[in-house]
Design a protein around this motif. Structure first.
Motif, PDB file in Angstrom:
ATOM      1  N   VAL A 106      21.515  32.835  39.699  1.00  0.00           N
ATOM      2  CA  VAL A 106      22.185  32.797  40.910  1.00  0.00           C
ATOM      3  C   VAL A 106      23.581  32.881  40.807  1.00  0.00           C
ATOM      4  CG1 VAL A 106      22.572  31.231  42.917  1.00  0.00           C
ATOM      5  CG2 VAL A 106      20.293  31.197  41.952  1.00  0.00           C
ATOM      6  N   TYR A 107      24.187  33.975  41.247  1.00  0.00           N
ATOM      7  CA  TYR A 107      25.731  34.030  41.125  1.00  0.00           C
ATOM      8  C   TYR A 107      26.630  33.766  42.364  1.00  0.00           C
ATOM      9  CZ  TYR A 107      30.045  35.959  39.255  1.00  0.00           C
ATOM     10  OH  TYR A 107      31.315  36.028  38.840  1.00  0.00           O
ATOM     11  N   ASN A 108      27.075  32.360  42.292  1.00  0.00           N
ATOM     12  CA  ASN A 108      28.262  32.030  43.384  1.00  0.00           C
ATOM     13  C   ASN A 108      29.513  31.885  43.067  1.00  0.00           C
ATOM     14  OD1 ASN A 108      27.934  30.240  45.825  1.00  0.00           O
ATOM     15  ND2 ASN A 108      28.775  28.535  44.387  1.00  0.00           N
ATOM     16  N   SER A 109      29.838  32.005  42.000  1.00  0.00           N
ATOM     17  CA  SER A 109      31.201  32.274  41.466  1.00  0.00           C
ATOM     18  C   SER A 109      31.996  32.776  42.690  1.00  0.00           C
ATOM     19  CB  SER A 109      31.689  32.696  40.164  1.00  0.00           C
ATOM     20  OG  SER A 109      31.201  31.740  39.282  1.00  0.00           O
ATOM     21  N   GLY A 110      33.305  32.574  43.030  1.00  0.00           N
ATOM     22  CA  GLY A 110      33.988  33.421  43.835  1.00  0.00           C
ATOM     23  C   GLY A 110      35.458  33.035  43.887  1.00  0.00           C
ATOM     24  N   ALA A 111      36.191  33.985  44.029  1.00  0.00           N
ATOM     25  CA  ALA A 111      37.930  33.784  44.253  1.00  0.00           C
ATOM     26  C   ALA A 111      38.050  34.346  45.641  1.00  0.00           C
ATOM     27  CB  ALA A 111      38.645  34.517  43.204  1.00  0.00           C
ATOM     28  N   ILE A 112      38.719  33.336  46.396  1.00  0.00           N
ATOM     29  CA  ILE A 112      38.995  33.810  47.882  1.00  0.00           C
ATOM     30  C   ILE A 112      40.604  33.889  48.163  1.00  0.00           C
ATOM     31  CG2 ILE A 112      38.661  32.870  50.336  1.00  0.00           C
ATOM     32  CD1 ILE A 112      36.249  31.553  49.346  1.00  0.00           C
ATOM     33  N   TRP A 113      40.929  34.815  48.829  1.00  0.00           N
ATOM     34  CA  TRP A 113      42.249  34.890  49.433  1.00  0.00           C
ATOM     35  C   TRP A 113      42.063  35.865  50.774  1.00  0.00           C
ATOM     36  CZ3 TRP A 113      46.848  32.591  49.009  1.00  0.00           C
ATOM     37  CH2 TRP A 113      48.117  33.078  49.423  1.00  0.00           C
ATOM     38  N   TRP A 114      42.116  35.146  51.872  1.00  0.00           N
ATOM     39  CA  TRP A 114      42.129  35.900  53.210  1.00  0.00           C
ATOM     40  C   TRP A 114      43.528  36.279  53.871  1.00  0.00           C
ATOM     41  CZ3 TRP A 114      37.559  33.443  56.484  1.00  0.00           C
ATOM     42  CH2 TRP A 114      36.135  33.736  55.797  1.00  0.00           C
ATOM     43  N   LYS A 147      48.317  40.724  41.964  1.00  0.00           N
ATOM     44  CA  LYS A 147      47.752  39.783  40.994  1.00  0.00           C
ATOM     45  C   LYS A 147      46.688  38.985  41.643  1.00  0.00           C
ATOM     46  CE  LYS A 147      51.832  38.855  37.814  1.00  0.00           C
ATOM     47  NZ  LYS A 147      52.536  37.873  37.194  1.00  0.00           N
ATOM     48  N   ARG A 148      46.982  38.747  42.681  1.00  0.00           N
ATOM     49  CA  ARG A 148      45.734  37.798  43.582  1.00  0.00           C
ATOM     50  C   ARG A 148      44.629  39.099  43.796  1.00  0.00           C
ATOM     51  NH1 ARG A 148      45.406  32.639  45.122  1.00  0.00           N
ATOM     52  NH2 ARG A 148      47.598  32.366  45.454  1.00  0.00           N
ATOM     53  N   PHE A 149      44.651  40.005  44.162  1.00  0.00           N
ATOM     54  CA  PHE A 149      43.874  41.112  44.378  1.00  0.00           C
ATOM     55  C   PHE A 149      42.960  41.302  42.889  1.00  0.00           C
ATOM     56  CE2 PHE A 149      42.613  45.509  43.511  1.00  0.00           C
ATOM     57  CZ  PHE A 149      41.356  45.666  44.574  1.00  0.00           C
ATOM     58  N   LEU A 150      43.556  41.412  41.657  1.00  0.00           N
ATOM     59  CA  LEU A 150      42.947  41.668  40.519  1.00  0.00           C
ATOM     60  C   LEU A 150      42.086  40.385  40.351  1.00  0.00           C
ATOM     61  CD1 LEU A 150      45.789  43.504  38.618  1.00  0.00           C
ATOM     62  CD2 LEU A 150      43.611  44.455  39.587  1.00  0.00           C
ATOM     63  N   LEU A 151      42.773  39.323  40.433  1.00  0.00           N
ATOM     64  CA  LEU A 151      41.971  37.870  40.137  1.00  0.00           C
ATOM     65  C   LEU A 151      40.555  37.943  40.918  1.00  0.00           C
ATOM     66  CD1 LEU A 151      41.480  35.033  39.007  1.00  0.00           C
ATOM     67  CD2 LEU A 151      42.732  34.223  41.115  1.00  0.00           C
ATOM     68  N   MET A 152      40.697  38.438  42.226  1.00  0.00           N
ATOM     69  CA  MET A 152      39.457  38.438  43.014  1.00  0.00           C
ATOM     70  C   MET A 152      38.627  39.213  42.434  1.00  0.00           C
ATOM     71  SD  MET A 152      40.283  37.639  46.812  1.00  0.00           S
ATOM     72  CE  MET A 152      41.683  39.057  47.283  1.00  0.00           C
TER      73      MET A 152
END
Length: 313
Positions: free
Chosen positions: A104-112, A121-126
């Protein structure tokens, strides 16, 4: 330690939805590896169990919570941005339990936000956490599913593909939709190779779910709680997906509520509301576009780069 229990690896299991999925898998007879970056000294955690949406909730406290309830769990730290860390996680999982049945892959980085207001940098992290992390762990687990005789399930937290999802969060959507493309593409690979006991499925909430991601909004606007559901709806839907025949769920991009309604016979969802008697606002459409085209089965000349030779990375 070999176990006859089915073994589930939940990545992104320290808080919120991931914690709930891990706890409920353990209650239903799975040995669970809870994986994320955050570990701690669970023996000194006060209060215990901690608020499941707080930073005090870690893979260590989730492991302790499962074990104290009589379940079987092991916490293993991972940084999904690091391919070697991902490989070590999978290797340790198999070393501890002898095999692997569920990912189950639930990891996630969020920036809306808009493209203009989303720094590179934020885009690349996501991208590193969302599609790249998923791809790395899928690569790491496939050899173990092969050793199982191509029996296993992969559950991905990613959405159905439709245009409104891109609005106001393009950078985030690029990664999340990419994860759904992986679900569709790997499902086709399973079908082509006749791997009828393998399935990869994507799941997404029909209504916003209380989690660490909603915490700030709730604090700023307590009224927002009326539009939230408990994470148990997500874990119930995942359990239903795992019970369904592989052919039913392979390549499916579905919502928690839709799957429970159409495949598990659930008609009353009120028990999942954070606020009793509320009618939470839906965040997803009632219908989604069909991604297939008229020429769906016309591949032309199939190309496989592994058979063409040429430069290697």
């Amino acid at each position: 330690m070999e176990t006859h229990k089915p073994v589930a690896l939940v990545v992104g299991a320290s808080r919120g939805i991931g914690r709930q999925v891990s706890v409920d898998l353990a209650k239903n007879g799975y040995a669970v590896v809870v994986a994320a970056k955050s570990a701690s000294d669970a023996s000194s955690a006060k209060p215990f169990p901690p608020d499941p949406d707080s930073p005090q909730s870690t893979i260590s406290t989730v492991e302790r919570e499962i074990r104290e309830a009589g379940g079987d769990a092991r916490a293993i730290a991972v940084d999904v941005r690091d391919v070697d860390s991902v490989q070590r996680l999978v290797d340790k999982t198999v070393k501890v339990y002898g095999h692997l049945d569920i990912l189950v892959y639930n990891s996630g980085a969020i920036w809306w936000s808009s493209v203009e207001n989303t720094p590179t940098k934020r885009f690349l992290l996501m991208q590193r956490v969302n599609p790249e992390g998923l791809y790395a762990i899928v690569q790491a687990v496939l050899p173990h599913f092969k050793r199982n005789g191509w029996r296993g399930r992969i559950i991905v937290v990613s959405p159905p593909i439709y245009s409104r999802f891109f609005r106001g969060k393009t950078a985030y959507a690029m990664g999340k939709v990419g994860m759904s493309v992986l679900t569709k593409g790997l499902a086709v690979d399973f079908e082509r190779e006749g791997r009828t006991e393998m399935a990869i499925t994507s799941i997404w909430p029909a209504v916003a779910i209380r989690s660490a991601a909603t915490r700030r909004t709730e604090e700023a606007d307590p009224e927002s709680r009326k539009d939230l559901r408990k994470p148990t709806i997500f874990s119930d839907a995942i359990l239903a997906m795992l019970r369904a025949p592989a052919v039913t769920v392979n390549g499916l991009l579905d919502l928690d509520e839709y799957f429970l309604r159409h495949h598990a016979g659930v008609t009353d969802f009120s028990k999942y509301n954070v606020i009793e008697g509320a009618v939470p606002r839906r965040i997803m459409p009632a219908k989604f576009p069909d991604l297939r085209v008229a020429e769906q089965d016309d591949e032309g000349r199939r190309v496989d780069s592994t058979k063409l030779g040429g430069a290697k990375l």
